[in-house]
Design a protein around this motif. Sequence first.
Motif, short mmCIF file in Angstrom:
data_model
loop_
_atom_site.label_atom_id
_atom_site.label_comp_id
_atom_site.label_asym_id
_atom_site.label_seq_id
_atom_site.Cartn_x
_atom_site.Cartn_y
_atom_site.Cartn_z
N THR A 282 -30.22 -138.19 -8.53
CA THR A 282 -31.03 -139.22 -9.16
C THR A 282 -30.24 -140.50 -9.35
O THR A 282 -30.73 -141.61 -9.11
CB THR A 282 -31.57 -138.71 -10.51
N MET A 283 -28.98 -140.37 -9.79
CA MET A 283 -28.12 -141.54 -9.96
C MET A 283 -27.92 -142.26 -8.63
O MET A 283 -28.05 -143.49 -8.54
CB MET A 283 -26.77 -141.09 -10.55
N LEU A 284 -27.60 -141.51 -7.58
CA LEU A 284 -27.37 -142.14 -6.28
C LEU A 284 -28.60 -142.87 -5.77
O LEU A 284 -28.52 -144.00 -5.26
CB LEU A 284 -26.93 -141.08 -5.27
N LEU A 285 -29.76 -142.24 -5.91
CA LEU A 285 -31.00 -142.83 -5.41
C LEU A 285 -31.50 -143.98 -6.27
O LEU A 285 -32.38 -144.74 -5.84
CB LEU A 285 -32.07 -141.74 -5.30
N ALA A 286 -30.94 -144.12 -7.46
CA ALA A 286 -31.27 -145.25 -8.33
C ALA A 286 -30.28 -146.40 -8.15
O ALA A 286 -30.11 -147.22 -9.05
CB ALA A 286 -31.31 -144.80 -9.78
N GLY A 287 -29.62 -146.43 -7.01
CA GLY A 287 -28.65 -147.49 -6.77
C GLY A 287 -27.38 -147.34 -7.56
O GLY A 287 -26.70 -148.33 -7.86
N GLY A 288 -27.04 -146.09 -7.92
CA GLY A 288 -25.80 -145.83 -8.65
C GLY A 288 -25.94 -145.89 -10.15
O GLY A 288 -24.94 -145.79 -10.86
N LYS A 289 -27.19 -146.00 -10.65
CA LYS A 289 -27.39 -146.11 -12.09
C LYS A 289 -27.86 -144.79 -12.70
O LYS A 289 -28.64 -144.06 -12.10
CB LYS A 289 -28.44 -147.18 -12.39
N ALA A 290 -27.37 -144.52 -13.89
CA ALA A 290 -27.87 -143.41 -14.71
C ALA A 290 -28.32 -144.03 -16.03
O ALA A 290 -27.49 -144.37 -16.88
CB ALA A 290 -26.78 -142.38 -14.95
N THR A 352 -24.94 -124.28 1.75
CA THR A 352 -25.53 -125.30 0.90
C THR A 352 -25.90 -126.51 1.75
O THR A 352 -25.35 -126.72 2.83
CB THR A 352 -24.54 -125.74 -0.19
N ASN A 353 -26.81 -127.32 1.25
CA ASN A 353 -27.14 -128.57 1.93
C ASN A 353 -27.78 -129.53 0.95
O ASN A 353 -28.57 -129.14 0.09
CB ASN A 353 -28.10 -128.32 3.10
N VAL A 354 -27.44 -130.82 1.11
CA VAL A 354 -28.08 -131.89 0.36
C VAL A 354 -28.54 -132.94 1.36
O VAL A 354 -27.84 -133.24 2.33
CB VAL A 354 -27.12 -132.50 -0.69
N GLN A 355 -29.73 -133.48 1.13
CA GLN A 355 -30.26 -134.55 1.97
C GLN A 355 -30.91 -135.60 1.10
O GLN A 355 -31.72 -135.27 0.22
CB GLN A 355 -31.27 -134.03 3.00
N LEU A 356 -30.57 -136.88 1.37
CA LEU A 356 -31.15 -138.00 0.63
C LEU A 356 -31.73 -139.01 1.61
O LEU A 356 -31.16 -139.27 2.67
CB LEU A 356 -30.08 -138.71 -0.22
N ILE A 357 -32.88 -139.58 1.25
CA ILE A 357 -33.46 -140.72 1.97
C ILE A 357 -33.50 -141.87 0.98
O ILE A 357 -34.46 -142.02 0.21
CB ILE A 357 -34.87 -140.39 2.49
N PRO A 358 -32.44 -142.70 0.94
CA PRO A 358 -32.30 -143.69 -0.13
C PRO A 358 -33.47 -144.66 -0.24
O PRO A 358 -33.90 -144.98 -1.35
CB PRO A 358 -30.99 -144.40 0.22
N ALA A 359 -33.99 -145.15 0.87
CA ALA A 359 -35.07 -146.14 0.80
C ALA A 359 -36.32 -145.57 0.16
O ALA A 359 -37.14 -146.31 -0.41
CB ALA A 359 -35.40 -146.67 2.20
N GLU A 360 -36.48 -144.25 0.22
CA GLU A 360 -37.64 -143.60 -0.37
C GLU A 360 -37.32 -143.02 -1.75
O GLU A 360 -38.21 -142.46 -2.41
CB GLU A 360 -38.13 -142.46 0.54
N GLN A 361 -36.06 -143.13 -2.19
CA GLN A 361 -35.61 -142.53 -3.45
C GLN A 361 -35.97 -141.05 -3.52
O GLN A 361 -36.39 -140.54 -4.57
CB GLN A 361 -36.19 -143.29 -4.64
N LEU A 362 -35.80 -140.37 -2.39
CA LEU A 362 -36.18 -138.96 -2.27
C LEU A 362 -34.96 -138.13 -1.88
O LEU A 362 -34.22 -138.50 -0.96
CB LEU A 362 -37.27 -138.80 -1.21
N GLY A 363 -34.77 -137.02 -2.58
CA GLY A 363 -33.64 -136.16 -2.27
C GLY A 363 -33.96 -134.70 -2.53
O GLY A 363 -34.78 -134.38 -3.40
#
Length: 514
Positions: A282-290, A352-363
């Motif tokens: 959530t932090m990463l997809l919010a542009g680094g903000k928590a 394990t696996n993690v996937q993020l699509i930053p422009a969609e704020q989806l992970g």
Amino acid sequence: MTKLASALVVAATVLVGCSSAAPAPPPAAPSGITPEAVTAAVGALDGIIDADLRTTGVPGAAVAVVYRGQVLYSKGFGVRQVGRPEPVDPDTVFQLASVSKAIAGTVVGAAADHGRVAWTDTVASRLPGWTLSDPWVGSHATIADMLAHRSGLPESIDTTDILEDLGFSEQDIFARQALLPLEPFRDSYSYTNFGLTSGGEAAARAAGTTWPDLAQQEIFGPLGMTSTSYRYADLATRPDRAALHKKGPDGAWVPTLTFDVDRQAPAGGASSSVNDLAKWMTMLLAGGKAGSTQVLGDDALNQIWGPQAVREPQQEVGGPFAFYGEGWNVDRDSSDRLVVNHSGAFSTGAATNVQLIPAEQLGIVTLTNGYPEGLPEAINKRFVDQVENGRQTVDWLGEYRKAFASLSAPVDPTDYTRPPAQVAPAQPAAAYVGTYRSDFWGDLVVNAGPDGSLSLTVGPERQTYPLPHYTGDTFFFTPRGESAFGDSGVVFAGSQLTVNAWNKETGLGVFRRV
């Protein structure tokens, strides 16, 4: 990790599908994915996960989905350990394997933002005595180079990972990296656990602390990730903890309760739950903000998600590239969106696996407690497929299982359980007994028992292995550990001995009698 690392690279490539090259992460764009599509895909997740667990038989899994600042899904499936009733839940702690690398990139990025370390700091300036076989490269390799796997060091499963299996310390392994042949500096990509670990440890030293403490100070503490750590001792005390599992000879899942990865902690030693990892995503997809706290700035995000090394070169004009950032696979999907991801795999029983699509704020993140055969990658890709297309367009689990099938193939292709039609006799045992030395592997001692049977002893832990005869001056043994894949021939020739599985890629597995 030639095979394991290659499988993770294949997993990243299959995960994204065809992707096109791009010089930098894209700016935020109007969403091409609707909230309704995400909600519908979340509603399909239970069925996806249940079906894939039934197909693979993996004992347990946990999955979390975040979207536009909200945790939409966080759930556990199956059991923490075969033979026990405790279920997996969203707070169950799993070993993350190489997803640790993606977290490591964010740790160094946050520390750089706070002025505690610079990506351009050289490793040699922070780790006294550290160098590589080319002294110029050894003095110029930076923290950024090491986290991007572009130092020129060869893949570590053939070399330094085996040293870890044999019981060598982190410092011993760092020193032996200086004996490894190098590929072109900053013009090659080669996945190396202890190379990345060198960069992480250099960052911690620059910040005046240890790697686990740096991660706690920069990421885990600020985000409230109370079940996450880079220390095995912390994992061992968690009451809600998943065991590792691999298959026994009869195909049944067997729990593996201990796997201490502290020596390569930045590369593979993190443990966490999906509830904690949802906070990180959530932090990463919010542009680094928590909340109101800027944990990572734009410079750090551009560094870790920028294409620092070419992971898969372009094969034809106009064809796709695949990149690596700082601890992340970096790609473009078929819609030309930035997709960042990482897989983790222990042959001792984690995937394990993690996937993020930053422009969609989806992970999405999936953690499992079974031998790697593509399950977490398939779950994550099936979810994304469901979001984008409302259905499954590919048999993702089938594709990933094929991609991971090479994991179990032996490094030495000879089947030592099947003697040749004409077995040449061995020499008397005394002809082989003695100490054989390698600058890289150290001393290997061959002993003979009262019945003339041979054994070898190697490594600082003095691990001993029987040496059954195969034919002539060729014997074999069965290595143990994370990097052990099948039997290995041991070939005597006069005053030297060659371990086939340690010699195939680098030629290092030659020992000379002393």
